[in-house]
Design a protein around this motif. Structure first.
Motif, PDB file in Angstrom:
ATOM      1  N   MET A   1      -2.333  79.384 -61.586  1.00 23.55           N
ATOM      2  CA  MET A   1      -2.644  78.538 -60.437  1.00 23.55           C
ATOM      3  C   MET A   1      -1.389  78.241 -59.622  1.00 23.55           C
ATOM      4  SD  MET A   1      -5.407  75.743 -61.843  1.00 23.55           S
ATOM      5  CE  MET A   1      -7.001  76.239 -62.457  1.00 23.55           C
ATOM      6  N   LYS A   2      -1.532  78.201 -58.318  1.00 26.99           N
ATOM      7  CA  LYS A   2      -0.417  77.877 -57.454  1.00 26.99           C
ATOM      8  C   LYS A   2      -0.094  76.391 -57.555  1.00 26.99           C
ATOM      9  CE  LYS A   2      -1.658  81.542 -54.200  1.00 26.99           C
ATOM     10  NZ  LYS A   2      -2.030  81.849 -52.802  1.00 26.99           N
ATOM     11  N   ASN A   3       1.139  76.047 -57.229  1.00 27.44           N
ATOM     12  CA  ASN A   3       1.583  74.670 -57.399  1.00 27.44           C
ATOM     13  C   ASN A   3       1.594  73.863 -56.100  1.00 27.44           C
ATOM     14  OD1 ASN A   3       1.957  75.097 -60.111  1.00 27.44           O
ATOM     15  ND2 ASN A   3       4.094  75.684 -59.890  1.00 27.44           N
ATOM     16  N   LYS A   4       1.070  74.420 -55.010  1.00 30.88           N
ATOM     17  CA  LYS A   4       1.142  73.728 -53.736  1.00 30.88           C
ATOM     18  C   LYS A   4       0.031  72.697 -53.579  1.00 30.88           C
ATOM     19  CE  LYS A   4       3.380  77.565 -51.318  1.00 30.88           C
ATOM     20  NZ  LYS A   4       3.293  78.538 -50.183  1.00 30.88           N
ATOM     21  N   LYS A   5      -1.120  72.956 -54.156  1.00 27.32           N
ATOM     22  CA  LYS A   5      -2.257  72.055 -54.030  1.00 27.32           C
ATOM     23  C   LYS A   5      -2.236  71.012 -55.150  1.00 27.32           C
ATOM     24  CE  LYS A   5      -5.396  75.508 -52.030  1.00 27.32           C
ATOM     25  NZ  LYS A   5      -6.697  76.195 -52.213  1.00 27.32           N
ATOM     26  N   PRO A   6      -2.965  69.902 -54.977  1.00 30.23           N
ATOM     27  CA  PRO A   6      -3.135  68.961 -56.090  1.00 30.23           C
ATOM     28  C   PRO A   6      -3.836  69.663 -57.256  1.00 30.23           C
ATOM     29  CG  PRO A   6      -3.846  67.973 -54.019  1.00 30.23           C
ATOM     30  CD  PRO A   6      -3.601  69.420 -53.739  1.00 30.23           C
ATOM     31  N   LEU A   7      -3.546  69.199 -58.461  1.00 33.11           N
ATOM     32  CA  LEU A   7      -4.203  69.730 -59.649  1.00 33.11           C
ATOM     33  C   LEU A   7      -5.256  68.726 -60.114  1.00 33.11           C
ATOM     34  CD1 LEU A   7      -4.528  71.823 -61.876  1.00 33.11           C
ATOM     35  CD2 LEU A   7      -2.689  70.667 -63.141  1.00 33.11           C
ATOM     36  N   ILE A   8      -6.499  69.187 -60.230  1.00 31.12           N
ATOM     37  CA  ILE A   8      -7.633  68.347 -60.618  1.00 31.12           C
ATOM     38  C   ILE A   8      -8.090  68.776 -62.005  1.00 31.12           C
ATOM     39  CG2 ILE A   8      -9.990  67.672 -60.040  1.00 31.12           C
ATOM     40  CD1 ILE A   8      -9.321  68.442 -57.107  1.00 31.12           C
ATOM     41  N   LEU A   9      -8.010  67.856 -62.979  1.00 28.32           N
ATOM     42  CA  LEU A   9      -8.474  68.131 -64.334  1.00 28.32           C
ATOM     43  C   LEU A   9      -9.858  67.516 -64.513  1.00 28.32           C
ATOM     44  CD1 LEU A   9      -8.193  69.076 -67.267  1.00 28.32           C
ATOM     45  CD2 LEU A   9      -6.887  66.986 -67.744  1.00 28.32           C
ATOM     46  N   ILE A  10     -10.817  68.346 -64.909  1.00 26.03           N
ATOM     47  CA  ILE A  10     -12.207  67.909 -65.075  1.00 26.03           C
ATOM     48  C   ILE A  10     -12.654  68.127 -66.512  1.00 26.03           C
ATOM     49  CG2 ILE A  10     -14.603  68.321 -64.387  1.00 26.03           C
ATOM     50  CD1 ILE A  10     -13.596  69.286 -61.686  1.00 26.03           C
ATOM     51  N   SER A  11     -13.383  67.152 -67.044  1.00 23.81           N
ATOM     52  CA  SER A  11     -14.082  67.318 -68.308  1.00 23.81           C
ATOM     53  C   SER A  11     -15.385  66.521 -68.238  1.00 23.81           C
ATOM     54  CB  SER A  11     -13.218  66.873 -69.488  1.00 23.81           C
ATOM     55  OG  SER A  11     -13.805  67.284 -70.717  1.00 23.81           O
ATOM     56  N   ASN A  12     -16.164  66.580 -69.310  1.00 21.45           N
ATOM     57  CA  ASN A  12     -17.425  65.839 -69.337  1.00 21.45           C
ATOM     58  C   ASN A  12     -17.881  65.691 -70.782  1.00 21.45           C
ATOM     59  OD1 ASN A  12     -18.443  68.326 -70.121  1.00 21.45           O
ATOM     60  ND2 ASN A  12     -19.930  68.486 -68.457  1.00 21.45           N
ATOM     61  N   ASP A  13     -19.115  65.187 -70.966  1.00 18.11           N
ATOM     62  CA  ASP A  13     -19.663  65.140 -72.325  1.00 18.11           C
ATOM     63  C   ASP A  13     -20.981  65.918 -72.419  1.00 18.11           C
ATOM     64  OD1 ASP A  13     -21.531  63.485 -71.151  1.00 18.11           O
ATOM     65  OD2 ASP A  13     -21.064  61.714 -72.354  1.00 18.11           O
ATOM     66  N   ASP A  14     -21.338  66.642 -71.342  1.00 25.30           N
ATOM     67  CA  ASP A  14     -22.561  67.437 -71.344  1.00 25.30           C
ATOM     68  C   ASP A  14     -22.296  68.908 -71.633  1.00 25.30           C
ATOM     69  OD1 ASP A  14     -24.410  65.360 -70.661  1.00 25.30           O
ATOM     70  OD2 ASP A  14     -23.639  65.408 -68.614  1.00 25.30           O
ATOM     71  N   GLY A  15     -21.024  69.306 -71.666  1.00 24.49           N
ATOM     72  CA  GLY A  15     -20.681  70.695 -71.920  1.00 24.49           C
ATOM     73  C   GLY A  15     -20.228  71.422 -70.674  1.00 24.49           C
TER      74      GLY A  15
END
Length: 261
Positions: A1-15
Motif C-alpha cells: 500500500m502507498k503511504n500518501k493516503k490515510p490508512l484505515i484499519l477495519i474489523s468486525n465480529d460478523d466475519g
C-alpha cells in the motif's frame, strides 16, 4: 500500500465475508488505503476478549488497489492486535473502524459487542476509532441508506480526530428515512430469560444463551434506545476510562478511607 493516503484499519465480529464489512469498504474506499483484518467466521458477543490459550493464524483473502483483506481465526480484538503488530509497524492507522455490524450495539449491548471490542482496542492504542451498526440482524440487510452518513463521519474523524480515550458508537435505525442525528447517552437496559435449557437425546442437559432485551427507561429522550426507536441515528461517545469519578467520595466514606494526597 502507498503511504500518501490515510490508512484505515477495519474489523468486525460478523466475519470478513459479511455484507456489512464489504459495504463499508465500498462506502469509504476513496478516503484512504484500507486494511481489513477480521474473524474468519462470526464472533458476536466476544467484547474485548483476546486469545490467551490458543495459537492464531492469518490468511490473506483478497487484494486490489488500496485494499487488503485478511482473516484471523481469533476474536475481533485478536484481529486488531495482529494487524497492528504484523502490518502496521511502520505505518500506524489513522482510524480504526468496527462494522458495519448486523444488529444494534446500543445500551448495554455495548459491553458485549465484538464490534465495540474492535473500537475500544483501537481507542486504547490512541487511534481515533468508531463503530457502525444497523438495527437489522439480517445477513442481507440494506446498508445503502447509511452510505452518506458513514462516509461523512469517517471523513470528519480522519480530519479532526477524537479526544484521547474516547471512541464513537454509532447505531442506525431501520426506517424509510432518518429523522436526523442525536448524540446521546447509553440507555439503562437489562437482558432477561437469557438461558434456555434443553435435553439432549443422549441424556444430559445443555443450554442456549438467548434472552430478550428491556429498555428500563423508555421515556428518557436523551438515550440511544429512544433515538433509535424514534428514527434517529444514535451516536454515543464512549470512553475507555470507566472510573465513576462522581462516586469516589461516596466510596471513600463507605470504606472509611482518606482522599488521595
Amino acid at each position: 500500500m502507498k503511504n500518501k493516503k490515510p490508512l484505515i484499519l477495519i474489523s468486525n465480529d460478523d466475519g470478513y465475508h459479511s455484507k456489512g464489512l464489504n459495504c463499508l469498504i465500498d462506502m469509504i474506499s476513496d478516503l484512504g488505503d484500507i486494511l481489513v483484518c477480521a474473524p474468519e467466521s462470526a464472533r458476536s458477543g466476544f467484547s474485548c476478549a483476546f486469545s490467551a490459550t490458543k495459537y492464531l493464524t492469518l490468511k490473506k483473502r483478497r487484494q486490489w488497489e488500496g485494499v487488503e483483506i485478511w482473516s484471523c481465526n481469533g476474536t475481533p480484538v485478536d484481529c486488531v492486535k495482529l494487524a497492528l503488530d504484523q502490518f502496521c509497524k511502520e505505518r500506524k492507522p489513522d482510524i480504526v473502524i468496527g462494522g458495519i455490524n448486523h444488529g444494534d450495539n446500543a445500551s448495554v449491548n455495548t459491553h458485549y459487542s465484538g464490534t465495540m471490542g474492535v473500537t475500544m482496542e483501537g481507542c486504547m492504542k490512541y487511534i481515533p476509532s468508531v463503530a457502525y451498526s444497523i438495527c437489522d440482524y439480517s445477513d442481507d440487510a440494506d446498508f445503502e441508506p447509511l452510505r452518506p452518513y458513514v462516509h461523512e463521519m469517517t471523513a470528519k474523524i480522519l480530519r479532526e480526530g477524537l479526544p484521547k480515550g474516547v471512541c464513537l458508537n454509532v447505531n442506525f435505525p431501520v426506517v424509510p428515512q432518518f429523522k436526523g442525528i442525536k448524540v446521546c447517552r447509553m440507555a439503562f437496559g437489562t437482558w432477561g430469560n437469557e438461558c434456555v435449557k434443553c435435553r439432549h437425546p443422549r441424556g444430559y442437559d445443555y443450554f442456549w444463551m438467548v434472552g430478550s432485551y428491556t429498555n428500563d427507561e423508555p421515556d428518557s429522550e436523551d438515550t440511544d434506545n429512544w433515538a433509535l426507536q424514534h428514527g434517529y441515528i444514535a451516536i454515543t461517545p464512549t470512553q475507555i476510562d470507566v472510573t465513576a469519578y462522581e462516586d469516589m467520595n461516596t466510596v471513600r466514606e463507605l470504606l472509611g478511607t482518606s482522599p488521595n494526597p
